[in-house]
Motif scaffolding. Structure first.
Motif, PDB file in Angstrom:
ATOM      1  N   ARG A 107       0.848  -1.216   0.000  1.00 36.95           N
ATOM      2  CA  ARG A 107       0.000   0.000   0.000  1.00 36.95           C
ATOM      3  C   ARG A 107       0.872   1.251   0.000  1.00 36.95           C
ATOM      4  NH1 ARG A 107      -3.131  -2.920   3.774  1.00 36.95           N
ATOM      5  NH2 ARG A 107      -2.146  -1.845   5.540  1.00 36.95           N
ATOM      6  N   ILE A 108       1.896   1.242   0.823  1.00 34.59           N
ATOM      7  CA  ILE A 108       2.769   2.422   0.913  1.00 34.59           C
ATOM      8  C   ILE A 108       3.490   2.650  -0.415  1.00 34.59           C
ATOM      9  CG2 ILE A 108       4.856   3.345   2.042  1.00 34.59           C
ATOM     10  CD1 ILE A 108       2.323   3.443   3.795  1.00 34.59           C
ATOM     11  N   LEU A 109       4.020   1.583  -0.985  1.00 36.84           N
ATOM     12  CA  LEU A 109       4.774   1.735  -2.238  1.00 36.84           C
ATOM     13  C   LEU A 109       3.862   2.156  -3.390  1.00 36.84           C
ATOM     14  CD1 LEU A 109       7.263  -1.268  -1.963  1.00 36.84           C
ATOM     15  CD2 LEU A 109       7.708   1.162  -1.525  1.00 36.84           C
ATOM     16  N   THR A 110       2.645   1.625  -3.407  1.00 35.13           N
ATOM     17  CA  THR A 110       1.731   1.971  -4.500  1.00 35.13           C
ATOM     18  C   THR A 110       1.331   3.445  -4.417  1.00 35.13           C
ATOM     19  OG1 THR A 110       0.893  -0.275  -4.389  1.00 35.13           O
ATOM     20  CG2 THR A 110      -0.378   1.259  -5.685  1.00 35.13           C
ATOM     21  N   THR A 111       0.991   3.885  -3.216  1.00 33.28           N
ATOM     22  CA  THR A 111       0.543   5.279  -3.077  1.00 33.28           C
ATOM     23  C   THR A 111       1.701   6.265  -3.208  1.00 33.28           C
ATOM     24  OG1 THR A 111      -1.333   4.660  -1.698  1.00 33.28           O
ATOM     25  CG2 THR A 111      -0.594   6.937  -1.532  1.00 33.28           C
ATOM     26  N   ASN A 112       2.863   5.926  -2.675  1.00 38.34           N
ATOM     27  CA  ASN A 112       3.963   6.897  -2.633  1.00 38.34           C
ATOM     28  C   ASN A 112       4.918   6.816  -3.818  1.00 38.34           C
ATOM     29  OD1 ASN A 112       2.800   7.436  -0.192  1.00 38.34           O
ATOM     30  ND2 ASN A 112       4.596   6.982   1.054  1.00 38.34           N
ATOM     31  N   VAL A 113       4.954   5.676  -4.499  1.00 33.76           N
ATOM     32  CA  VAL A 113       5.934   5.520  -5.584  1.00 33.76           C
ATOM     33  C   VAL A 113       5.251   5.306  -6.942  1.00 33.76           C
ATOM     34  CG1 VAL A 113       7.951   4.258  -6.427  1.00 33.76           C
ATOM     35  CG2 VAL A 113       7.605   4.544  -3.959  1.00 33.76           C
ATOM     36  N   THR A 114       4.400   4.270  -7.039  1.00 33.81           N
ATOM     37  CA  THR A 114       3.751   3.997  -8.331  1.00 33.81           C
ATOM     38  C   THR A 114       3.010   5.234  -8.824  1.00 33.81           C
ATOM     39  OG1 THR A 114       3.474   1.697  -7.628  1.00 33.81           O
ATOM     40  CG2 THR A 114       2.220   2.397  -9.557  1.00 33.81           C
ATOM     41  N   SER A 115       2.331   5.924  -7.918  1.00 34.30           N
ATOM     42  CA  SER A 115       1.574   7.125  -8.307  1.00 34.30           C
ATOM     43  C   SER A 115       2.490   8.181  -8.911  1.00 34.30           C
ATOM     44  CB  SER A 115       0.860   7.706  -7.087  1.00 34.30           C
ATOM     45  OG  SER A 115       1.805   8.244  -6.172  1.00 34.30           O
ATOM     46  N   TYR A 116       3.684   8.357  -8.351  1.00 40.66           N
ATOM     47  CA  TYR A 116       4.608   9.376  -8.872  1.00 40.66           C
ATOM     48  C   TYR A 116       5.052   8.995 -10.295  1.00 40.66           C
ATOM     49  CZ  TYR A 116       5.336  11.935  -4.395  1.00 40.66           C
ATOM     50  OH  TYR A 116       5.198  12.706  -3.252  1.00 40.66           O
ATOM     51  N   PHE A 117       5.305   7.698 -10.503  1.00 40.90           N
ATOM     52  CA  PHE A 117       5.682   7.239 -11.854  1.00 40.90           C
ATOM     53  C   PHE A 117       4.548   7.493 -12.852  1.00 40.90           C
ATOM     54  CE2 PHE A 117       9.188   5.042  -9.883  1.00 40.90           C
ATOM     55  CZ  PHE A 117      10.100   4.796 -10.895  1.00 40.90           C
ATOM     56  N   LEU A 118       3.330   7.115 -12.458  1.00 39.39           N
ATOM     57  CA  LEU A 118       2.196   7.240 -13.383  1.00 39.39           C
ATOM     58  C   LEU A 118       1.932   8.698 -13.732  1.00 39.39           C
ATOM     59  CD1 LEU A 118      -0.244   4.616 -11.811  1.00 39.39           C
ATOM     60  CD2 LEU A 118       1.090   4.372 -13.929  1.00 39.39           C
TER      61      LEU A 118
END
Ligand code: NAP
Length: 248
Positions: A107-118
């Protein structure tokens, strides 16, 4: 040329302060939020009351379809994007690494990292001269946690900000000749609601004694650095970081 800015997670905290300051500096602002519509509408109302232009758009930036819809809303309602602030972020209850499960870490990686990439992907597709765009600037909101590690609190969060730092360096080099600058700010202990998510709303006042300046920071002190990095005054700055942590 119209200046159009999208700030993820700008209904509250650092994002809201950045939205208000961006409007003062002449940007038309997209205020993105996850769930707190009244807070987002309040930011939009303050901007429009001061003669600025703003819209509020709900989107969970950890979800690819939401991100695509968010950028399409900006295209439709505000026009050509010139600035992106990747700001939306989260953390969870303070605990040690040996207590964490995979669901939380993801959850942390998706919200804080994947979102920035997208969001960076969508911004580059619009701004890059490679795609016929006229350039722009991206600021990623990282954290001094990326170098301090947040031991005993949330190492998952700190590691997600380490990934944001690396994204900033890599992406800045990828698009350096395409009219896009990519930089990051690394706030320290800032008075916002985020600390309540960790279970300690008063955290800034507990830890401020370890800050060389002996105080917490305010969202506007981060917003000012973000707006500088986005501005032409920072025209030779890319792949770089401004730490806003009172010397920590
Ligand atoms: P905050 O006060 O908790 O506000 C978080 C904002 O992000 C809200 O607008 C929230 O929307 C939005 N948001 C959360 N998850 C989202 C999602 N999945 N999709 C879209 N929006 C989402 O946080 P903050 O302290 O201002 O933090 C902003 C950034 O600064 C984060 O990246 C954080 O890691 C970083 N940072 C903060 C500090 C600090 O001490 N505060 C220090 C270093 C770095 P709703 O209002 O709808 O919930």
């Amino acid at each position: 040329m119209n200046k159009v800015i999208l700030i993820t997670g700008s209904s509250r905290g650092i994002g809201a302060a950045t939205a208000l300051l961006a409007a003062e500096r002449g940007y038309a602002v997209c205020v993105n939020y996850l769930a707190n519509q009244p807070a987002a509408q309040a930011v939009v109302a303050e901007i429009t009351a001061n003669g600025g232009s703003a819209i509020a758009v709900q989107a969970d930036v950890s979800q690819e379809a939401d991100v695509v819809g968010l950028f399409a809303a900006v295209d439709r309602q505000l026009g050509a994007l010139s600035a992106l602030v990747n700001n939306a972020g989260t953390l969870e209850t303070q605990m040690r690494v040996d207590e964490m499960d995979a669901a939380r870490i993801n959850r942390i990686l998706t919200t804080n990292v994947t979102s920035y990439f997208l969001c960076a992907r969508e911004a580059v597709r619009r701004m890059s001269t490679r795609y016929g765009g006229s350039g722009g600037a991206i600021v990623n909101v990282s954290s001094v946690a990326s170098r301090l590690g947040s031991a005993g609190e949330y190492v998952d969060y700190a590691a997600s900000k380490g990934a944001v730092d690396t994204l900033t360096i890599g992406l800045s080099r990828e698009v350096a000749t395409e009219g896009i600058r990519v930089n990051a700010v690394r706030p320290g202990f800032i008075y916002t609601d985020i600390h309540a998510l960790g279970g300690e709303p008063g955290r800034v006042d507990r830890v401020k004694a370890v800050v060389p300046m002996q105080r917490g920071g305010h969202p506007i002190e981060v917003a000012q650095a973000i707006l500088w990095l986005l501005s032409d005054e920072a025209s030779y700055a890319t792949g770089t970081f401004i730490d806003l942590a009172g010397g920590k």
